[in-house]
Design an enzyme around this catalytic site. Structure first.
Site, short mmCIF file in Angstrom:
data_model
loop_
_atom_site.label_atom_id
_atom_site.label_comp_id
_atom_site.label_asym_id
_atom_site.label_seq_id
_atom_site.Cartn_x
_atom_site.Cartn_y
_atom_site.Cartn_z
N GLY A 163 0.80 -1.23 0.00
CA GLY A 163 0.00 0.00 0.00
C GLY A 163 0.83 1.27 0.00
O GLY A 163 0.36 2.33 0.38
N ASP A 212 3.76 -1.44 -13.69
CA ASP A 212 4.46 -2.13 -12.60
C ASP A 212 4.96 -3.50 -13.02
O ASP A 212 6.08 -3.90 -12.70
CB ASP A 212 3.50 -2.31 -11.41
P1 NG1 Z 1 0.42 1.15 -7.50
O1 NG1 Z 1 1.10 2.26 -6.91
O2 NG1 Z 1 1.21 -0.12 -7.50
O3 NG1 Z 1 -0.96 0.91 -7.00
C1 NG1 Z 1 -0.92 1.77 -9.76
C2 NG1 Z 1 -1.00 0.90 -11.00
C3 NG1 Z 1 -0.06 1.36 -12.12
C4 NG1 Z 1 -0.23 2.84 -12.39
C5 NG1 Z 1 -0.10 3.60 -11.06
C6 NG1 Z 1 -0.32 5.08 -11.23
C7 NG1 Z 1 -1.49 -1.46 -10.71
C8 NG1 Z 1 -0.93 -2.79 -10.40
N1 NG1 Z 1 -0.64 -0.46 -10.67
O4 NG1 Z 1 0.28 1.52 -9.08
O5 NG1 Z 1 -0.30 0.61 -13.29
O6 NG1 Z 1 -1.45 3.10 -13.02
O7 NG1 Z 1 -1.01 3.13 -10.10
O8 NG1 Z 1 0.59 5.64 -12.11
O9 NG1 Z 1 -2.67 -1.30 -10.97
MG MG Z 2 -0.21 -2.14 -6.58
#
Ligand code: NG1
Ligand code: MG
Length: 497
Positions: A163, A212
């Site tokens: 998170g 990611d």
């Molecule tokens: P995190 O910070 O891992 O939740 C999410 C999305 C990315 C991207 C970013 C914002 C997933 C796994 N990851 O990242 O693809 O959209 O937010 O730039 O959905």
């Molecule tokens: Mg994530």
């Protein structure tokens, strides 16, 4: 096909090569302890370890799912899974356990055939740790044609805070996928693994973009990645600018946790829908051709699949104009007449499997952020490439990061008070640029500083942020909430344990 297309195998004796920046001895101890806990738990030895890293996004936030390029780098923090496979022919059971077994209780499940594979229960407001395992497992088994997948014994250890916007979820799913491939002795290309991981993450309830998973699978040591999604997935390794004095990126966790699966209906998934609605509307109004994503709007606008800064700026101006009368968002009824679609058509086209909750849909703010952020990524990338422009480069990179944060805060509304405060403290502490990284609504910031200032900078931020808001953190805990990074390796399978 080239060997490098596949996940590299690294011998256990060489694991320190994977870890550039943090104490390599600590990592070796960590792996040894994983192996010994595994042996005690299952009364057998693991055959291999799968590892995939988290990432810090340097620039390009919330634009991957709109189809635009982003610029993250892998970090040393990762998710490792020790695995043994069973040799009994009819044992197809998967058993998983976690080093932190109090927080993450052990689970197991039987393989129930191709049709079912594994049931993933995603209830709003709950996110279970095994769901990420099941998602990766289901994703890759849907892709492979195996009659009898091997039974597996698995033990998980993660060093990416969940998170925190450092992509613990994607690292987890990527590790599961490469572990399952290796356990079943099948070779799958990096591109296919990445695509599978992106689809798999969606089983958890997040309408995920692709940044990611791509950076976790493709990263090369000492390089950040410039990732493009359209017309096809590419990850170009890039060196961060070598300047004198040298620069480094510091990650600082606001310690506000945002569980993206739980908040998806009003946050992440809603943003995905809003950018899609804007693409549909802008495509329709500009070319009488409703578009699927904002990158497609840009392609039609410039008659090319190459994105240019100039066209992105023109599009950002166009957005100012077309939404002049309504910058505060549309209700469902208003959308319905704007797009000439009935409510259930809107629901089927844009929402579908990922429920959302909104009173208003922000087309102006979201599309403006996306076009401008995409142009900042291009500028950042060019600065990294251009050896001649080194004079003000640190300031320019920093400014782009600052603009990115401002836009995330004001246009994309994905920051929070603590992140804004932390960014301000980082800038006061001498950073050239500072911004939230990852999805936001909590999690980490990333700041650009001179390498020689690391200690001073960390001391300043600790004094102004952590000592005040989280005065009970131990020294060890502090090392996990604020740390300097350097670009790490992508996913690997570790053998010869
Ligand atoms: P995190 O910070 O891992 O939740 C999410 C999305 C990315 C991207 C970013 C914002 C997933 C796994 N990851 O990242 O693809 O959209 O937010 O730039 O959905
Ligand atoms: Mg994530």
């Amino acid at each position: 096909m080239m060997d490098t297309e596949f996940i590299p195998n690294v011998k256990f004796s060489s694991i320190s090569e994977i870890y550039p920046e943090i104490n390599q001895l600590e990592q070796i101890t960590r792996y040894k302890s994983l192996i010994s806990v595994f042996e005690k738990l299952y009364n057998r030895k693991p055959k291999f370890i799968a590892r995939s890293p988290g990432r810090v996004n340097l620039i390009g936030e919330h634009i991957d799912y709109a189809g635009f390029g982003v610029l993250p780098m892998a970090i040393s923090r990762d998710l490792i899974i020790a695995v043994d496979i069973t040799n009994e022919e009819n044992d197809m059971k998967v058993r998983i356990a976690n080093i932190l077994n109090e927080k993450y209780p052990s689970k197991s499940w039987e393989y129930e055939g191709k049709e079912k594979i594994v049931e993933i229960k995603v209830e709003e407001g709950v996110s279970e740790w095994e769901n990420y395992f099941k998602s990766g497992y289901k994703g890759i088994l849907q892709h492979l044609s195996l009659d009898k997948p091997k039974g597996m014994y698995c033990l998980v250890d993660g060093s990416i805070p969940p998170g925190a916007g450092l992509s613990s979820s994607a690292a987890y799913i990527c590790s599961v996928i490469i572990a399952t491939c290796f356990a079943n002795d099948v070779k799958v290309t990096k591109t296919k693994i990445t695509e599978t991981a992106i689809i798999a993450e969606r089983f958890t309830g997040m309408n995920a973009g692709g940044m990611d998973q791509t950076v976790s699978i493709f990263s090369l040591k000492d390089h950040a990645s410039y990732i493009k999604f359209l017309p096809s997935l590419t990850a170009t390794p890039i060196k961060l600018p070598s300047v004198n004095p040298s620069i480094v990126f510091v990650v600082a966790n606001s310690l506000i946790t945002s569980d993206k699966v739980v908040t998806a209906p009003t946050n992440y998934n809603l943003r995905v829908v809003e950018t899609k609605l804007a693409a549909y509307h802008l495509g329709k109004s500009l070319f009488n051709n409703p578009c699927e994503n904002l990158k497609q709007v840009c392609d039609l606008y410039s008659n090319s699949e190459e994105v240019s800064i100039e066209n992105l700026i023109k599009l950002s101006n166009y957005v100012d104009n077309i939404y002049k009368e309504n910058q505060e968002g549309f209700t469902l009824d208003e959308l319905s007449s704007l797009l000439n679609l009935k409510h259930d058509e809107i629901n089927n086209k844009f929402i579908g499997k990922f429920p959302i909750r909104a009173n208003k849909f922000q087309l102006y703010k979201r599309s403006k952020h996306v076009f401008e952020e995409a142009s900042r990524v291009l500028k950042f990338y060019e600065l990294c490439l251009n050896e001649d422009k080194r004079e003000n480069i640190v300031k320019e990179l920093g400014n782009l990061m600052n603009e990115s944060h401002k836009s995330c805060k004001e246009l994309f509304n994905c920051s929070c008070d603590e992140l804004d405060e932390l960014v301000k403290i980082c800038l006061d502490g001498g950073a050239f640029g500072s911004r939230l990284t990852g999805a936001g609504w909590g999690g980490c910031t990333v700041s650009l500083i001179y390498e020689s200032d690391i200690d001073k900078f960390i001391r300043y931020v600790t004094e102004k942020y952590y000592n005040i808001k989280f005065p009970n953190l131990s020294k060890d805990e502090l090392e996990n909430v604020i740390f300097a990074t350097s670009p790490g390796c992508g996913a690997a399978i570790i053998t010869n344990l």
